[in-house]
Design an enzyme around this catalytic site. Structure first.
Site, PDB file in Angstrom:
ATOM      1  N   SER A 133       0.680  -1.055  -0.061  1.00  0.00           N
ATOM      2  CA  SER A 133      -0.138   0.182   0.067  1.00  0.00           C
ATOM      3  C   SER A 133       0.933   1.150  -0.191  1.00  0.00           C
ATOM      4  O   SER A 133       2.276   1.331   0.498  1.00  0.00           O
ATOM      5  CB  SER A 133      -0.820  -0.057   1.143  1.00  0.00           C
ATOM      6  OG  SER A 133      -1.455   1.088   1.462  1.00  0.00           O
ATOM      7  N   TYR A 146      -2.256  -0.474  10.798  1.00  0.00           N
ATOM      8  CA  TYR A 146      -2.115  -0.886   9.363  1.00  0.00           C
ATOM      9  C   TYR A 146      -0.851  -0.332   8.688  1.00  0.00           C
ATOM     10  O   TYR A 146      -0.232  -0.998   8.001  1.00  0.00           O
ATOM     11  CB  TYR A 146      -3.335  -0.147   8.727  1.00  0.00           C
ATOM     12  CG  TYR A 146      -3.379  -0.198   7.144  1.00  0.00           C
ATOM     13  CD1 TYR A 146      -3.720  -1.608   6.569  1.00  0.00           C
ATOM     14  CD2 TYR A 146      -3.050   0.657   6.284  1.00  0.00           C
ATOM     15  CE1 TYR A 146      -3.817  -1.615   5.116  1.00  0.00           C
ATOM     16  CE2 TYR A 146      -3.018   0.515   4.986  1.00  0.00           C
ATOM     17  CZ  TYR A 146      -3.418  -0.598   4.402  1.00  0.00           C
ATOM     18  OH  TYR A 146      -3.777  -0.774   3.073  1.00  0.00           O
TER      19      TYR A 146
END
Length: 281
Positions: A133, A146
Site C-alpha cells: 500500500s 495498518y
C-alpha cells in the site's frame, strides 16, 4: 495462488488470471466464498481454505498446493485495516493487524516455497507478488496498526527479493493508493467496535476518529476499481522483467513523491492531525 480471493483485489485478480489462461489456487476463509468462486470459475479455480491467524490452516493449504506440482506465482493479497489511537489501542488489536498483514504473508510464502522452487528448477520464472500500500511509504493518524504492517511488508519484500534472487524467484511489491474495496467497510465496522472498548480518556481523539471514519466511507465510494490493481498484478506475473516496486493510482504516485522529496519536518506537518477547533456556545 491468490490469498484473500473472496472480495476486492483478490477476487478481481482471480478473474483476470483465469482469463489469462492460468489455473488459480484461490485462498479463502468462508464456505460461501469457496462456493461462489467455484460457480464463477468451475474449470479455472481450485479453492483452499485458510485463516492467516491460524498457522496450521496455512501450512495445511500450502501442502495441498505443493503436492500439485510447480507454482508459477504467489499473490500475497489478504489483509485487513484496523484503526484506532495508538495511545489507547488494545494490544491484541495491534497483534491481530500484524499477524494478518505481515506475519501471515511470510507463513504463506514459506508454505508454498517448495512449489515455487520446483517451478524455478524446471525452467519457469516464478514470482511472488506482495500487495502492499502507499500506506507503506507515508503514514498518518488513526491507522497506525495498518501503517506499521505495510511498512513492515515493504521491508519483508526487500529482504525476500534479495535472498531469493540467486534462485530465480522474483519478488514484486505492488503499492496501491485508494481502492474501492470492502476493506474500508469492514475496517470501519471494526473501528466502531474498537471505540466501544476505549477508555473515557480516548475521547480526546474523537475528532480524528470522526475524520478517519468519514475518509473510509469516501474511499469505499470514490476509490479506483480493484481491477486497476489486478491488471498490474497480472502484468507483474507475466512480464519478462517486472519492476520490483509498482505504484497503482494517481494518489499513490503523488504521495510517493511527497514521501521521497519533502523534508521530514514538512512531511510530518502535512500528515499530522490538526488540532480540533472548539466552537463557542
Amino acid at each position: 495462488m491468490v490469498t484473500g480471493a473472496s472480495t476486492g483485489i483478490g477476487r478481481a485478480c482471480v478473474a483476470d488470471l483465469v482469463r489469462a489462461g492460468f489455473h488459480v489456487w484461490a485462498a479463502v476463509r468462508r464456505t460461501e466464498d469457496e462456493e461462489s468462486l467455484l460457480r464463477e470459475h468451475p474449470d479455472g479455480v481450485s479453492v483452499v481454505r485458510m485463516d492467516l491467524t491460524d498457522e496450521a490452516s496455512v501450512r495445511a493449504a500450502g501442502k495441498v498446493v505443493c503436492a500439485a506440482g510447480p507454482l508459477h506465482g504467489l499473490v500475497n493479497n489478504a489483509g485487513v485495516a484496523l484503526a484506532g489511537p495508538l495511545e489507547y489501542l488494545p494490544i491484541e488489536v495491534f497483534r491481530r493487524q500484524i499477524e494478518i498483514n505481515l506475519t501471515g504473508q511470510l507463513i504463506v510464502t514459506q508454505s508454498v516455497s517448495p512449489a515455487l522452487r520446483q517451478a524455478a528448477e524446471s525452467g519457469d520464472d516464478p514470482r511472488i507478488v506482495m500487495v502492499g500500500s502507499i500506506g507503506g511509504r507515508i503514514a498518518g493518524p488513526m491507522l497506525g496498526p495498518y501503517h506499521a504492517a505495510k511498512f513492515g511488508l515493504a521491508g519483508l519484500s526487500d529482504s525476500l527479493r534479495a535472498e531469493l534472487a540467486p534462485f530465480g524467484i522474483a519478488v514484486i511489491l505492488v503499492e496501491p493508493g485508494t481502492i474501492a474495496t470492502p476493506i474500508w467497510e469492514t475496517g470501519r465496522a471494526a473501528a466502531d467496535e474498537l471505540v466501544k472498548q476505549l477508555p473515557a480518556e480516548a475521547d480526546r481523539y474523537a475528532e480524528q476518529i470522526r475524520k478517519t471514519r468519514a475518509n473510509a466511507v469516501k474511499s469505499g465510494e470514490t476509490g479506483i476499481s480493484p481491477y486497476h490493481v489486478s491488471l498490474v498484478i497480472v502484468k507483474a506475473l507475466t512480464a519478462a522483467k517486472p519492476r520490483p516496486r509498482q505504484l497503482v493510482g494517481r494518489d499513490a504516485k503523488i504521495a510517493a513523491l511527497l514521501a521521497r522529496f519533502l523534508p521530514y519536518p514538512l512531511l510530518y506537518r502535512v500528515t499530522a492531525a490538526k488540532k480540533a477547533v472548539k466552537r463557542a456556545g
